[in-house]
Design a protein around this motif. Sequence first.
Motif, PDB file in Angstrom:
ATOM      1  N   THR A 145       0.865  -1.179   0.000  1.00 15.70           N
ATOM      2  CA  THR A 145       0.000   0.000   0.000  1.00 15.70           C
ATOM      3  C   THR A 145       0.904   1.233   0.000  1.00 15.70           C
ATOM      4  O   THR A 145       2.128   1.137   0.234  1.00 15.70           O
ATOM      5  CB  THR A 145      -0.884   0.037   1.250  1.00 15.70           C
ATOM      6  OG1 THR A 145      -0.043   0.196   2.414  1.00 15.70           O
ATOM      7  CG2 THR A 145      -1.707  -1.239   1.388  1.00 15.70           C
ATOM      8  N   ASN A 371      -5.451   1.043 -15.376  1.00 12.96           N
ATOM      9  CA  ASN A 371      -6.387   1.742 -14.482  1.00 12.96           C
ATOM     10  C   ASN A 371      -5.882   3.104 -14.005  1.00 12.96           C
ATOM     11  O   ASN A 371      -6.538   3.754 -13.184  1.00 12.96           O
ATOM     12  CB  ASN A 371      -6.676   0.872 -13.251  1.00 12.96           C
ATOM     13  CG  ASN A 371      -7.425  -0.402 -13.609  1.00 12.96           C
ATOM     14  OD1 ASN A 371      -8.265  -0.396 -14.507  1.00 12.96           O
ATOM     15  ND2 ASN A 371      -7.099  -1.483 -12.920  1.00 12.96           N
ATOM     16  N   ASN A 375      -8.266   5.777 -11.956  1.00 10.25           N
ATOM     17  CA  ASN A 375      -8.015   5.987 -10.527  1.00 10.25           C
ATOM     18  C   ASN A 375      -7.758   7.455 -10.199  1.00 10.25           C
ATOM     19  O   ASN A 375      -8.234   7.978  -9.184  1.00 10.25           O
ATOM     20  CB  ASN A 375      -6.816   5.152 -10.072  1.00 10.25           C
ATOM     21  CG  ASN A 375      -7.126   3.673  -9.986  1.00 10.25           C
ATOM     22  OD1 ASN A 375      -8.295   3.279  -9.907  1.00 10.25           O
ATOM     23  ND2 ASN A 375      -6.101   2.842 -10.009  1.00 10.25           N
ATOM     24  N   LYS A 538      -9.108   5.297   0.535  1.00  5.42           N
ATOM     25  CA  LYS A 538      -8.829   4.273  -0.490  1.00  5.42           C
ATOM     26  C   LYS A 538      -8.485   4.932  -1.822  1.00  5.42           C
ATOM     27  O   LYS A 538      -7.523   4.539  -2.510  1.00  5.42           O
ATOM     28  CB  LYS A 538     -10.067   3.385  -0.652  1.00  5.42           C
ATOM     29  CG  LYS A 538     -10.043   2.412  -1.859  1.00  5.42           C
ATOM     30  CD  LYS A 538      -9.045   1.297  -1.666  1.00  5.42           C
ATOM     31  CE  LYS A 538      -9.227   0.160  -2.657  1.00  5.42           C
ATOM     32  NZ  LYS A 538      -9.137   0.560  -4.078  1.00  5.42           N
ATOM     33  N   ASP A 542      -4.937   4.740  -4.032  1.00  5.96           N
ATOM     34  CA  ASP A 542      -4.887   4.380  -5.451  1.00  5.96           C
ATOM     35  C   ASP A 542      -4.314   5.519  -6.284  1.00  5.96           C
ATOM     36  O   ASP A 542      -3.590   5.287  -7.258  1.00  5.96           O
ATOM     37  CB  ASP A 542      -6.289   4.026  -5.948  1.00  5.96           C
ATOM     38  CG  ASP A 542      -6.845   2.770  -5.294  1.00  5.96           C
ATOM     39  OD1 ASP A 542      -6.040   2.015  -4.711  1.00  5.96           O
ATOM     40  OD2 ASP A 542      -8.072   2.559  -5.356  1.00  5.96           O
ATOM     41  N   SER A 545      -0.292   5.696  -6.088  1.00  4.46           N
ATOM     42  CA  SER A 545       0.404   4.741  -6.961  1.00  4.46           C
ATOM     43  C   SER A 545       0.127   5.037  -8.429  1.00  4.46           C
ATOM     44  O   SER A 545       1.010   4.892  -9.287  1.00  4.46           O
ATOM     45  CB  SER A 545      -0.022   3.312  -6.619  1.00  4.46           C
ATOM     46  OG  SER A 545      -1.423   3.149  -6.758  1.00  4.46           O
ATOM     47  N   SER A 546      -1.084   5.485  -8.735  1.00  6.47           N
ATOM     48  CA  SER A 546      -1.445   5.749 -10.128  1.00  6.47           C
ATOM     49  C   SER A 546      -0.722   6.982 -10.679  1.00  6.47           C
ATOM     50  O   SER A 546      -0.304   6.989 -11.841  1.00  6.47           O
ATOM     51  CB  SER A 546      -2.957   5.941 -10.260  1.00  6.47           C
ATOM     52  OG  SER A 546      -3.631   4.737  -9.969  1.00  6.47           O
TER      53      SER A 546
END
Length: 716
Positions: A145, A371, A375, A538, A542, A545-546
């Motif tokens: 994470t 994604n 995201n 959440k 995301d 990282s995106s």
Amino acid sequence: MKKLLLSLIVGIMLIPTSVKADEGMWFLMFIERLNHRDMQKMGLQLTAEEIYSINHHSLKDAIVQFNGGCTAEVISKDGLVLTNHHCGYDAIAELSSAEKNYLKDGYWAENRKAEMKPSSLYVRFFVRMDDVSKRILSKVNDKMTEAEREKAVNQEIALIEKENNEGGKYTVSVRPFFQGNEYYYFVYQDYKDVRLVGTPPESLGKFGGDTDNWEWPRHTADFSMFRIYADANGNPSDYSQNNVPLKPKHYLPVNLSGVKEGDFAMILGYPGRTNRWMPAGGIEQNVKFAYPAFVEGSKVGMDKMKVYMDKSEALNLVYASKYAGVANYWKNRQGMIDALTKFGTAKSKAVQETKFNKWANKKENKAKYGNVIANINKFYSLTNEKARHDNYLQLLFRASSYGTIGRTLGKQLENYAKADVAKRKEMYPKLVETADEFFKEVHIAAEKDIMAAELNLYATKSKGYAIAPMVEKIGKENNYDYTKFVNAAFDLSILTSPERFKAFLELPSETMITNDPLVQLSNDMITHLGSKSDEIAKAQNDYGSSFRLLVEGLRESKIGTIKYPDANSTLRLTYGKVRSLPADKRNDAKVNNYTTMDGMVKKYKKGDEEFDLPVRLIDMNKGKDYGRFIDKDGSMHVNFLTDNDITGGNSGSPVLNGKGELIGLAFDGNIEAMAGDVIFDSKLQRTINVDIRYVLWVIENFSGAKHIVDEMTLVK
């Protein structure tokens, strides 16, 4: 503009396509490989080693970060430092009083003994840097994470910093670049005995005020001077009468020849923050939600401060620095809104992201990048209203000295109350000192008005996202008029006078401080600002990282065209040339790349706080009393333009010619290119600089402080 082919570090940076020569904030350690040949073609006469060297003195040794937020340069063998007036503003205000107002009247130390030490001021020298990307990235993986990744990265950073600080001699900072795809460490040495040498009067140092801020043509003497002191061996030392002026490894010679259109210009400094990889959704969020709230909150705070600043010289000094800081970003954010809207920056980014998304969803890329855009867009859609809310609340914290009191003085007093007798005795002197400094910078009547007005704005305008519970409860009970509550809270609080504060130190009570109404309100707002729903948490994970994958993918696919890392307060070099803007009838200069003292006097308005001028300057200009700093065209040049790529943090940066000689001092940008932190505009982007000859004229001719100029090495 000529095109470049840059060969970047193998395995770290991709081979770039063409890039404008005036665009980019470049690492000094890569100048030899990336930029040196092009810089030579433009007029650079120095070797890369003369700009950045670990083993020998070089230009980097004359450039310092000034008090953590600006840039300055060493310009004499005795540690004389030049920076902007607005960078030295806090220190000058602190040293001033109603009787001796150095902000208003200016100051020049007649000798070293007359140089004055502010309570807290430091400069930071850059020693060296190195790449630790492979080492840090080997500690993370795609299954982590963002919180797990951050923990692993920070653990390795701590080891690297300890390995390179030489037992505490140096400050070491490891910073991420390209959104966490690369890491470099930077080694610094800090000097904390820095003293005021001189400053022009505010009528020159802030000429034009808020009206001219971020505007061209400009006529501002935005400079001040300090000196670095060290122990007898040249090492950093706390303030001592035994300290001596630092003998720097390198200092900048000063060139008196002036500049003309097309001359080479390079700037070294510590640009604070750019966001040129920012996704379209982030730009849209700023333009429509975050920045408008920032602008509105700033204006409310400024208006309330100004009421009291106009009442007396003493109150003006209390709020002058805070007001200037809020006003600067108030106009900046409005300029950002206007520029980003005008140029459709979000739309152009969206086009790039559509192209990227098509590439990302190809079979060979889909698993890793498929994604990314979805995201990122989901995160912004979930946080648009929160961004508006957060900016209203953050501006309350900026404008009100009591907005964050819960985590500052309040927390310190809570810890004091919990401590045993021995620990309290140890903490007592520092707390008294902290309180004395705090109460010097507040006026309770003003703080009440600021707090009540900002609370009303925050509570009534943040309707798209839940406001802090205590603020909501008080608002509902009082029709969102916070005046009554604020007045009562200030009357009851132990944090609103030195006497109450010190009385608490004599009889400390944990219950008393935790129940203090201002502490409770502050803690409520701070806690609320940091909280988020599980859904947003959440989405934020995301997004982290995106966004990192977006930057990696844009570089890998070559869809992205940016070849340098975003600014993040690390030392950078930018190069370009002296470059005019289209002719402007407001500027009397023959070429619209400089301004003159004649143009400055034409703006003069007697008694106006922004455009008043000393009678002495007007008389000297009338008699063309420019001394040895006169331009060959017979005028006194005041400010000039270059097309260097800078941002906040570059304030005070030296503007250098091809020989590494000082020709000016960067202090601003033009409002037409205010989108520059997000997207570089090669046609409009300009840096506004003080002509070094005007700086010297103000010191030597206007102020009669020739002994300061005599320290410098002057060349033609």
